[in-house]
Scaffold this active site. Structure first.
Site, PDB file in Angstrom:
ATOM      1  N   ARG A 279      -3.669   7.073  -4.044  1.00  0.00           N
ATOM      2  CA  ARG A 279      -3.308   5.855  -3.320  1.00  0.00           C
ATOM      3  C   ARG A 279      -2.988   4.770  -4.340  1.00  0.00           C
ATOM      4  O   ARG A 279      -3.447   4.810  -5.473  1.00  0.00           O
ATOM      5  CB  ARG A 279      -4.464   5.387  -2.447  1.00  0.00           C
ATOM      6  CG  ARG A 279      -4.793   6.288  -1.271  1.00  0.00           C
ATOM      7  CD  ARG A 279      -6.079   5.807  -0.581  1.00  0.00           C
ATOM      8  NE  ARG A 279      -6.362   6.510   0.646  1.00  0.00           N
ATOM      9  CZ  ARG A 279      -7.017   7.664   0.739  1.00  0.00           C
ATOM     10  NH1 ARG A 279      -7.455   8.258  -0.360  1.00  0.00           N
ATOM     11  NH2 ARG A 279      -7.250   8.223   1.904  1.00  0.00           N
TER      12      ARG A 279
ATOM     13  N   TYR B  45       3.966   6.030   2.595  1.00  0.00           N
ATOM     14  CA  TYR B  45       3.042   7.164   2.710  1.00  0.00           C
ATOM     15  C   TYR B  45       3.886   8.429   2.709  1.00  0.00           C
ATOM     16  O   TYR B  45       4.752   8.597   3.571  1.00  0.00           O
ATOM     17  CB  TYR B  45       2.191   7.042   3.979  1.00  0.00           C
ATOM     18  CG  TYR B  45       1.225   5.888   3.848  1.00  0.00           C
ATOM     19  CD1 TYR B  45      -0.074   6.106   3.411  1.00  0.00           C
ATOM     20  CD2 TYR B  45       1.623   4.578   4.096  1.00  0.00           C
ATOM     21  CE1 TYR B  45      -0.957   5.047   3.241  1.00  0.00           C
ATOM     22  CE2 TYR B  45       0.754   3.515   3.928  1.00  0.00           C
ATOM     23  CZ  TYR B  45      -0.531   3.754   3.491  1.00  0.00           C
ATOM     24  OH  TYR B  45      -1.397   2.706   3.313  1.00  0.00           O
TER      25      TYR B  45
ATOM     26  N   ARG C  96       3.050   4.206 -16.340  1.00  0.00           N
ATOM     27  CA  ARG C  96       3.387   3.886 -17.735  1.00  0.00           C
ATOM     28  C   ARG C  96       4.661   4.612 -18.150  1.00  0.00           C
ATOM     29  O   ARG C  96       5.541   4.039 -18.785  1.00  0.00           O
ATOM     30  CB  ARG C  96       2.244   4.275 -18.671  1.00  0.00           C
ATOM     31  CG  ARG C  96       1.029   3.432 -18.526  1.00  0.00           C
ATOM     32  CD  ARG C  96       1.139   2.103 -19.272  1.00  0.00           C
ATOM     33  NE  ARG C  96      -0.092   1.358 -19.092  1.00  0.00           N
ATOM     34  CZ  ARG C  96      -0.163   0.183 -18.491  1.00  0.00           C
ATOM     35  NH1 ARG C  96       0.915  -0.394 -18.029  1.00  0.00           N
ATOM     36  NH2 ARG C  96      -1.314  -0.429 -18.350  1.00  0.00           N
TER      37      ARG C  96
ATOM     38  N   GLU D 225     -11.626   7.331  -5.154  1.00  0.00           N
ATOM     39  CA  GLU D 225     -11.734   6.999  -3.729  1.00  0.00           C
ATOM     40  C   GLU D 225     -13.108   7.443  -3.222  1.00  0.00           C
ATOM     41  O   GLU D 225     -13.713   8.384  -3.754  1.00  0.00           O
ATOM     42  CB  GLU D 225     -10.617   7.725  -2.964  1.00  0.00           C
ATOM     43  CG  GLU D 225     -10.420   7.287  -1.557  1.00  0.00           C
ATOM     44  CD  GLU D 225      -9.829   5.880  -1.444  1.00  0.00           C
ATOM     45  OE1 GLU D 225     -10.223   5.202  -0.469  1.00  0.00           O
ATOM     46  OE2 GLU D 225      -9.016   5.465  -2.271  1.00  0.00           O
TER      47      GLU D 225
ATOM     48  N   CYS E  93      -7.356   2.743 -12.619  1.00  0.00           N
ATOM     49  CA  CYS E  93      -7.605   3.896 -11.756  1.00  0.00           C
ATOM     50  C   CYS E  93      -9.073   3.913 -11.340  1.00  0.00           C
ATOM     51  O   CYS E  93      -9.954   3.581 -12.134  1.00  0.00           O
ATOM     52  CB  CYS E  93      -7.296   5.200 -12.485  1.00  0.00           C
ATOM     53  SG  CYS E  93      -5.585   5.387 -12.975  1.00  0.00           S
TER      54      CYS E  93
ATOM     55  N   ARG F  72      -1.773   6.779   7.664  1.00  0.00           N
ATOM     56  CA  ARG F  72      -1.360   5.517   8.280  1.00  0.00           C
ATOM     57  C   ARG F  72      -0.071   5.712   9.077  1.00  0.00           C
ATOM     58  O   ARG F  72       0.955   5.157   8.735  1.00  0.00           O
ATOM     59  CB  ARG F  72      -1.144   4.452   7.209  1.00  0.00           C
ATOM     60  CG  ARG F  72      -2.397   3.951   6.521  1.00  0.00           C
ATOM     61  CD  ARG F  72      -3.411   3.303   7.460  1.00  0.00           C
ATOM     62  NE  ARG F  72      -2.900   2.211   8.237  1.00  0.00           N
ATOM     63  CZ  ARG F  72      -2.973   0.937   7.896  1.00  0.00           C
ATOM     64  NH1 ARG F  72      -3.530   0.586   6.773  1.00  0.00           N
ATOM     65  NH2 ARG F  72      -2.497   0.009   8.699  1.00  0.00           N
TER      66      ARG F  72
ATOM     67  N   ARG G 238       0.842  -1.200   0.000  1.00  0.00           N
ATOM     68  CA  ARG G 238       0.000   0.000   0.000  1.00  0.00           C
ATOM     69  C   ARG G 238       0.869   1.238   0.000  1.00  0.00           C
ATOM     70  O   ARG G 238       1.982   1.241   0.499  1.00  0.00           O
ATOM     71  CB  ARG G 238      -0.882   0.027   1.260  1.00  0.00           C
ATOM     72  CG  ARG G 238      -1.999  -0.986   1.293  1.00  0.00           C
ATOM     73  CD  ARG G 238      -3.113  -0.699   0.295  1.00  0.00           C
ATOM     74  NE  ARG G 238      -3.500   0.702   0.247  1.00  0.00           N
ATOM     75  CZ  ARG G 238      -4.434   1.266   0.997  1.00  0.00           C
ATOM     76  NH1 ARG G 238      -5.109   0.569   1.888  1.00  0.00           N
ATOM     77  NH2 ARG G 238      -4.732   2.545   0.871  1.00  0.00           N
TER      78      ARG G 238
END
Length: 119
Positions: A88, A106, A62, A76, A73, A114, A6
């Site tokens: 993210r 992050y 890419r 959120e 994609c 997080r 993540r």
């Protein structure tokens, strides 16, 4: 084994260059910290907060050479009070690395998302 990594980054603005630049920084950092090549990446799911519409984050990957890797994609969930301008990712990789050696990333303001796993 298949593992998931993540990561997230807060970008400066809803601007094509900001989205591509921030996403490139995130992808590059994930790859470096986990000592990965694109051959080990199975797929990457990118999400962007609803306020980021100027470009697809996957374009940055890419441009970094993820030509054979499936990318997608999504938007959120628009949660009131959520951190704005965040890209993210969740990368699925092939690795022998145990879960506790996976480096989740992050960056910038997204560290607040997080703090328990941000490095």
């Amino acid at each position: 084994m298949v593992r998931a990594i993540r990561g997230a980054i807060q970008v400066e603005a809803n601007d094509r260059d900001a989205i591509i630049g921030g996403t490139a920084e995130l992808v590059t950092t994930v790859m470096e910290r986990n000592e990965l090549s694109t051959d080990e990446v199975i797929s990457v799911l990118f999400t962007a907060t609803p306020d980021l519409t100027a470009e697809f984050p996957a374009l940055a990957a890419r441009k970094l050479g993820f030509h054979e890797v499936p990318l997608i994609c999504c938007t959120e969930i628009d949660v009131p009070g959520a951190l704005p301008r965040v890209v993210r990712l969740m990368a699925h990789i092939e690795t022998d690395r145990p879960r506790d050696r996976i480096q989740h990333v992050y960056l910038r303001g997204a560290v607040a998302l997080r703090q328990d796993i941000a490095q």
